[in-house]
Design an enzyme around this catalytic site. Structure first.
Site, mmCIF file in Angstrom:
data_model
loop_
_atom_site.group_PDB
_atom_site.id
_atom_site.type_symbol
_atom_site.label_atom_id
_atom_site.label_comp_id
_atom_site.label_asym_id
_atom_site.label_seq_id
_atom_site.Cartn_x
_atom_site.Cartn_y
_atom_site.Cartn_z
ATOM 1 N N ARG A 20 11.750 -5.175 3.153
ATOM 2 C CA ARG A 20 10.492 -4.423 3.188
ATOM 3 C C ARG A 20 9.752 -4.592 1.859
ATOM 4 O O ARG A 20 10.312 -5.143 0.905
ATOM 5 C CB ARG A 20 10.753 -2.936 3.481
ATOM 6 C CG ARG A 20 11.808 -2.313 2.559
ATOM 7 C CD ARG A 20 11.532 -0.894 2.211
ATOM 8 N NE ARG A 20 10.305 -0.738 1.469
ATOM 9 C CZ ARG A 20 10.157 -0.993 0.168
ATOM 10 N NH1 ARG A 20 11.147 -1.431 -0.565
ATOM 11 N NH2 ARG A 20 8.992 -0.796 -0.445
ATOM 12 N N GLY A 21 8.510 -4.085 1.835
ATOM 13 C CA GLY A 21 7.676 -4.269 0.651
ATOM 14 C C GLY A 21 6.946 -5.596 0.818
ATOM 15 O O GLY A 21 7.551 -6.608 1.195
ATOM 16 N N ARG A 63 5.332 -7.006 11.410
ATOM 17 C CA ARG A 63 4.610 -5.868 10.835
ATOM 18 C C ARG A 63 3.174 -6.335 10.594
ATOM 19 O O ARG A 63 2.959 -7.377 9.981
ATOM 20 C CB ARG A 63 5.265 -5.392 9.525
ATOM 21 C CG ARG A 63 6.689 -4.878 9.733
ATOM 22 C CD ARG A 63 7.229 -4.196 8.488
ATOM 23 N NE ARG A 63 6.627 -2.889 8.269
ATOM 24 C CZ ARG A 63 6.796 -2.179 7.157
ATOM 25 N NH1 ARG A 63 7.513 -2.664 6.164
ATOM 26 N NH2 ARG A 63 6.229 -0.989 7.032
ATOM 27 N N CYS A 127 5.801 5.293 -3.411
ATOM 28 C CA CYS A 127 6.577 4.359 -2.593
ATOM 29 C C CYS A 127 7.452 3.490 -3.495
ATOM 30 O O CYS A 127 7.914 3.942 -4.558
ATOM 31 C CB CYS A 127 5.637 3.523 -1.728
ATOM 32 S SG CYS A 127 6.512 2.564 -0.458
ATOM 33 N N ASP A 196 -0.405 -3.496 -0.159
ATOM 34 C CA ASP A 196 -0.026 -4.321 1.007
ATOM 35 C C ASP A 196 -1.149 -5.295 1.319
ATOM 36 O O ASP A 196 -0.910 -6.431 1.711
ATOM 37 C CB ASP A 196 0.282 -3.436 2.212
ATOM 38 C CG ASP A 196 1.652 -2.812 2.051
ATOM 39 O OD1 ASP A 196 1.738 -1.747 1.427
ATOM 40 O OD2 ASP A 196 2.638 -3.434 2.490
ATOM 41 N N ASN A 206 -2.262 0.570 1.251
ATOM 42 C CA ASN A 206 -0.914 0.736 0.690
ATOM 43 C C ASN A 206 -0.239 1.908 1.412
ATOM 44 O O ASN A 206 -0.845 2.548 2.282
ATOM 45 C CB ASN A 206 -1.015 0.966 -0.828
ATOM 46 C CG ASN A 206 0.326 0.870 -1.526
ATOM 47 O OD1 ASN A 206 1.079 -0.086 -1.325
ATOM 48 N ND2 ASN A 206 0.671 1.859 -2.328
ATOM 49 N N LYS A 207 0.997 2.180 1.032
ATOM 50 C CA LYS A 207 1.799 3.211 1.695
ATOM 51 C C LYS A 207 1.017 4.489 1.952
ATOM 52 O O LYS A 207 0.253 4.941 1.099
ATOM 53 C CB LYS A 207 3.034 3.489 0.825
ATOM 54 C CG LYS A 207 4.007 4.526 1.350
ATOM 55 C CD LYS A 207 4.505 4.226 2.746
ATOM 56 C CE LYS A 207 5.101 2.850 2.914
ATOM 57 N NZ LYS A 207 5.238 2.459 4.347
ATOM 58 N N LYS A 232 -2.003 -10.855 -1.958
ATOM 59 C CA LYS A 232 -2.190 -9.587 -1.242
ATOM 60 C C LYS A 232 -3.654 -9.417 -0.819
ATOM 61 O O LYS A 232 -4.028 -8.422 -0.226
ATOM 62 C CB LYS A 232 -1.798 -8.401 -2.134
ATOM 63 C CG LYS A 232 -0.415 -8.486 -2.769
ATOM 64 C CD LYS A 232 0.633 -7.952 -1.867
ATOM 65 C CE LYS A 232 2.033 -7.979 -2.445
ATOM 66 N NZ LYS A 232 2.289 -7.060 -3.528
#
Ligand code: RUB
Length: 319
Positions: A20-21, A63, A127, A196, A206-207, A232
Site C-alpha cells: 500500500r501507499g 485501486r 496516514c 496519491d 490523499n488519505k 504522482k
C-alpha cells in the site's frame, strides 16, 4: 510461479493493502510487469503484447485513486521492439528506470522539504507516506524537529505504521486520533503529508481526512506542505478526467453487530484538498507552488495523444 499467477497474486496484495501507499504500489507494479514479461513463454509477438495488456489491466483494476500506479504501468507499457526478446529487454529496461525513479526521488524530496522546516519545529503528518517521512526524517537528522504528531488515520490505522517507523529511528512522536487534529493545531509549526494524486489544477488527493487537516492548518496559519514525487501528478486530469475516489468495504469501519443494524456505511479512502490550502508541493525536482502542477505534467512527464485518443506518457528525465 507461472506468469499469470504472479500478476494475480500481485493484484491481490494491492487490493488487500499488503502492498500500500502510492509510491510502493507504483514500484511494485513496475516490478510485477518486469517479472511477468520475463516469465512469459510465448515466442509470438502479438500474443506477448496481448498478455502484457492483460497484466497491465489486472494491475490497473486494483485501486483506482493513486495515479502513481497508472503512471508506472503506462511507463513500462510504452515498451518497444519487434521480437519477443526485444520487447522483453525493453520492458526490463523501462521497469528498472521507473524503479530507480521511485528510489531516487525521496532523497531530493527529503532535502528540499527539510529546508522549509524551522529549527525546533513540531510537525504533524497524516496516514503513512514514505515521501512525507523522508522530509521529516531529514529535518530530524538536521536537528530541526522537536516532535512529530501522527494521526491514527482511521479506519486502517496507517498512523501505527508511521509511529512505529519514527519511533524505531528515535524520533519523538505523539499519536493522536484523527478528530484531535484541530485541538492540537495551535501547537504545530508545519503539516507534512504525502500524495496519491496531484491534479492538473494543483489539487491534492490523499488519505481521507487530509482536507480537514488542511482546513484546520489554514485557519491556524500553519504551513501545509505536500511531499510528492512527479509520478504522482496526473496526466489524465489534464484532459478533464476526474479522479475516482476509492470507496472501501464497510467492514473496515464497523464490527458485524453494528453493520447488522439497518444502516448505511460510507468509507471513502481518499479526499480532495483544493490548491488554496497548499503552501508548497515538494517534488524531487524542486519545491513548487500547486499552480505549477500543469507544467510538471507537460514538461516533466510529457504526454501525447495516440490515434485512439488514449493518453500515454513518457517521462523525460530520471536524474
Ligand atoms: C496511503 C496514503 C499516502 C499516500 C502517499 O493510502 O494516502 O499518504 O499514498 O504515500 P493507502 P507515499 O494506505 O490507502 O494506500 O508517499 O508512500 O507514496
Amino acid at each position: 510461479m507461472r506468469a499469470e499467477e504472479i500478476v494475480k497474486e500481485a493484484a491481490r496484495k494491492i487490493v488487500t493493502m499488503e502492498v500500500r501507499g502510492a509510491a510502493r504500489i507504483a514500484k511494485f507494479a513496475a516490478e510485477t510487469l518486469k517479472e511477468f514479461a520475463e516469465r512469459l513463454e510465448t515466442s509470438n509477438p502479438e500474443e506477448f503484447d496481448e498478455k502484457m495488456k492483460f497484466a497491465a489491466e489486472t494491475l490497473l483494476n486494483t485501486r483506482p485513486t493513486a495515479v502513481s500506479l497508472y503512471n508506472a504501468v503506462n511507463y513500462v507499457m510504452n515498451y518497444s521492439g519487434e521480437s519477443v526478446e526485444e520487447k522483453k529487454l525493453s520492458i526490463k529496461k523501462r521497469a528498472e528506470e521507473f524503479i530507480e525513479w521511485v528510489k531516487n526521488a525521496h532523497k531530493n524530496i527529503g532535502e528540499f522539504g527539510a529546508r522549509r522546516i524551522k529549527e525546533g519545529s513540531v510537525v504533524m503528518t497524516h496516514c503513512n507516506s514514505s515521501a512525507a517521512l523522508s522530509v521529516i526524517k531529514e529535518a530530524y537528522r538536521q536537528g530541526k524537529i522537536e516532535m512529530v504528531f501522527a494521526t491514527e488515520s482511521r479506519p486502517r490505522r496507517q498512523g501505527f505504521i508511521t509511529v512505529r517507523e519514527l519511533a524505531s529511528e528515535g524520533i519523538p512522536v505523539t499519536l493522536i486520533v484523527d478528530s484531535a487534529v484541530r485541538y492540537f493545531m495551535n501547537d504545530i509549526d508545519c503539516v507534512v503529508v504525502g500524495a496519491d494524486t496531484i491534479t492538473a489544477n494543483g489539487a491534492l488527493i490523499n488519505k481521507i481526512g487530509t482536507s480537514q487537516i488542511a482546513l484546520a492548518a489554514k485557519e491556524a496559519r500553519v504551513p501545509f506542505m505536500v511531499a510528492a514525487e512527479t509520478y504522482k501528478f496526473s496526466p489524465k486530469t489534464l484532459f478533464g478526467e476526474l479522479v475516482e475516489i476509492e470507496e472501501r468495504d464497510a467492514e473496515e469501519v464497523a464490527p458485524p453487530e453494528i453493520l447488522s443494524l439497518n444502516i448505511k456505511v460510507r468509507n471513502p479512502a481518499f479526499d480532495v484538498t483544493p490548491r488554496e490550502y497548499i503552501d508548497v508541493i515538494v517534488t524531487e525536482i524542486g519545491a513548487i507552488p500547486p499552480e505549477m502542477a500543469y507544467l510538471i505534467i507537460r514538461e516533466r512527464l510529457g504526454y501525447a495523444f495516440e490515434e485512439k485518443g488514449e493518453i500515454r506518457i513518457s517521462p523525460k528525465h530520471f536524474d
